[in-house]
Design a protein around this motif. Structure first.
Motif, short mmCIF file in Angstrom:
data_model
loop_
_atom_site.label_atom_id
_atom_site.label_comp_id
_atom_site.label_asym_id
_atom_site.label_seq_id
_atom_site.Cartn_x
_atom_site.Cartn_y
_atom_site.Cartn_z
N VAL A 10 0.85 -1.20 0.00
CA VAL A 10 0.00 0.00 0.00
C VAL A 10 0.88 1.25 0.00
O VAL A 10 0.63 2.21 -0.74
CB VAL A 10 -0.99 0.00 1.19
N GLU A 11 1.94 1.23 0.79
CA GLU A 11 2.86 2.36 0.81
C GLU A 11 3.57 2.53 -0.53
O GLU A 11 3.81 3.65 -0.99
CB GLU A 11 3.87 2.20 1.94
N LYS A 12 3.89 1.41 -1.18
CA LYS A 12 4.50 1.47 -2.50
C LYS A 12 3.56 2.18 -3.48
O LYS A 12 3.97 3.04 -4.26
CB LYS A 12 4.83 0.06 -3.00
N LEU A 13 2.28 1.85 -3.42
CA LEU A 13 1.27 2.51 -4.25
C LEU A 13 1.23 4.00 -3.94
O LEU A 13 1.26 4.84 -4.84
CB LEU A 13 -0.11 1.89 -4.02
N MET A 14 1.15 4.33 -2.67
CA MET A 14 1.00 5.73 -2.26
C MET A 14 2.20 6.59 -2.65
O MET A 14 2.05 7.79 -2.87
CB MET A 14 0.78 5.80 -0.75
N HIS A 15 3.38 6.00 -2.76
CA HIS A 15 4.58 6.76 -3.09
C HIS A 15 4.92 6.71 -4.58
O HIS A 15 5.90 7.33 -5.02
CB HIS A 15 5.76 6.26 -2.26
N ALA A 16 4.12 5.99 -5.36
CA ALA A 16 4.39 5.91 -6.80
C ALA A 16 4.06 7.26 -7.46
O ALA A 16 2.97 7.80 -7.24
CB ALA A 16 3.53 4.81 -7.43
N CYS A 20 -2.72 8.15 -8.82
CA CYS A 20 -3.67 9.26 -8.79
C CYS A 20 -4.02 9.61 -7.35
O CYS A 20 -3.83 8.81 -6.43
CB CYS A 20 -4.93 8.92 -9.59
N LYS A 21 -4.53 10.81 -7.17
CA LYS A 21 -4.87 11.33 -5.84
C LYS A 21 -5.86 10.41 -5.13
O LYS A 21 -5.74 10.14 -3.94
CB LYS A 21 -5.45 12.74 -5.99
N GLU A 22 -6.85 9.89 -5.86
CA GLU A 22 -7.87 9.04 -5.25
C GLU A 22 -7.28 7.72 -4.73
O GLU A 22 -7.68 7.25 -3.66
CB GLU A 22 -8.99 8.76 -6.25
N ALA A 23 -6.35 7.15 -5.46
CA ALA A 23 -5.70 5.91 -5.01
C ALA A 23 -4.86 6.16 -3.76
O ALA A 23 -4.87 5.36 -2.82
CB ALA A 23 -4.85 5.31 -6.12
N VAL A 24 -4.15 7.27 -3.76
CA VAL A 24 -3.33 7.62 -2.59
C VAL A 24 -4.23 7.81 -1.37
O VAL A 24 -3.95 7.29 -0.29
CB VAL A 24 -2.48 8.88 -2.86
N GLN A 25 -5.32 8.52 -1.55
CA GLN A 25 -6.25 8.75 -0.44
C GLN A 25 -6.87 7.45 0.05
O GLN A 25 -7.01 7.24 1.26
CB GLN A 25 -7.33 9.74 -0.86
N ALA A 26 -7.24 6.57 -0.86
CA ALA A 26 -7.81 5.28 -0.47
C ALA A 26 -6.78 4.45 0.29
O ALA A 26 -7.11 3.77 1.26
CB ALA A 26 -8.32 4.52 -1.70
N LEU A 50 -8.87 0.70 -7.04
CA LEU A 50 -7.83 0.12 -7.88
C LEU A 50 -8.40 -0.64 -9.07
O LEU A 50 -7.78 -0.69 -10.13
CB LEU A 50 -6.91 -0.76 -7.05
N LYS A 51 -9.59 -1.20 -8.93
CA LYS A 51 -10.23 -1.84 -10.08
C LYS A 51 -10.47 -0.82 -11.18
O LYS A 51 -10.41 -1.16 -12.37
CB LYS A 51 -11.56 -2.48 -9.66
N GLU A 52 -10.73 0.42 -10.80
CA GLU A 52 -10.94 1.48 -11.78
C GLU A 52 -9.61 2.01 -12.34
O GLU A 52 -9.55 2.44 -13.48
CB GLU A 52 -11.69 2.65 -11.14
N ASP A 53 -8.57 1.99 -11.51
CA ASP A 53 -7.33 2.67 -11.86
C ASP A 53 -6.30 1.82 -12.59
O ASP A 53 -5.60 2.33 -13.47
CB ASP A 53 -6.64 3.21 -10.60
N VAL A 54 -6.17 0.57 -12.20
CA VAL A 54 -5.10 -0.26 -12.76
C VAL A 54 -5.39 -0.54 -14.24
O VAL A 54 -6.44 -1.04 -14.60
CB VAL A 54 -4.94 -1.58 -11.97
#
Length: 114
Positions: A10-16, A20-26, A50-54
């Motif tokens: 999750v941290e890897k996602l948030m720091h990528a 997008c802002k919504e994924a980081v917030q989630a 993530l189903k929407e974003d990936v």
């Protein structure tokens, strides 16, 4: 209770940089909710986001081959991205090769969604 999604991914996602802002917030909401009664709802919200974003690898190839991809990456960057995506696909990759999509796909696998 469903299994937890690992904090590290999750941290890897948030720091990528490409997240997008919504994924980081989630991701933030999920990490804050771990161990609380809100954990399952936050987990579901992260997975749905993530189903929407990936993006799948074919989507990346199409985007990098388009005028919109060229506008984002520049002409040479779009060409390099397309070639890298095609090579990744030939190697068996199913998802976009950016850091956010790779972390997002890992989360979806952990959640049993792919």
């Amino acid at each position: 209770m469903t299994e937890r999604i690992s904090k590290e991914v999750v941290e890897k996602l948030m720091h990528a940089p490409s997240a997008c802002k919504e994924a980081v917030q989630a991701g933030e909401r999920y990490l804050e909710a771990v161990g609380t009664p809100e954990e399952e709802a936050a987990r579901k919200a992260l997975v749905e986001e993530l189903k929407e974003d990936v993006t799948d690898i074919d989507g990346l190839i199409a985007f990098a081959s388009s005028p919109a991809g060229e506008a984002v990456f520049g002409k040479e960057g779009a060409e390099a991205t397309r070639k890298a995506a095609e090579a990744a696909k030939a190697g068996g990759e199913h998802y976009c090769i950016c850091d956010a999509c790779q972390a997002g796909a890992e989360i979806l696998r952990e959640a049993g969604e792919v």
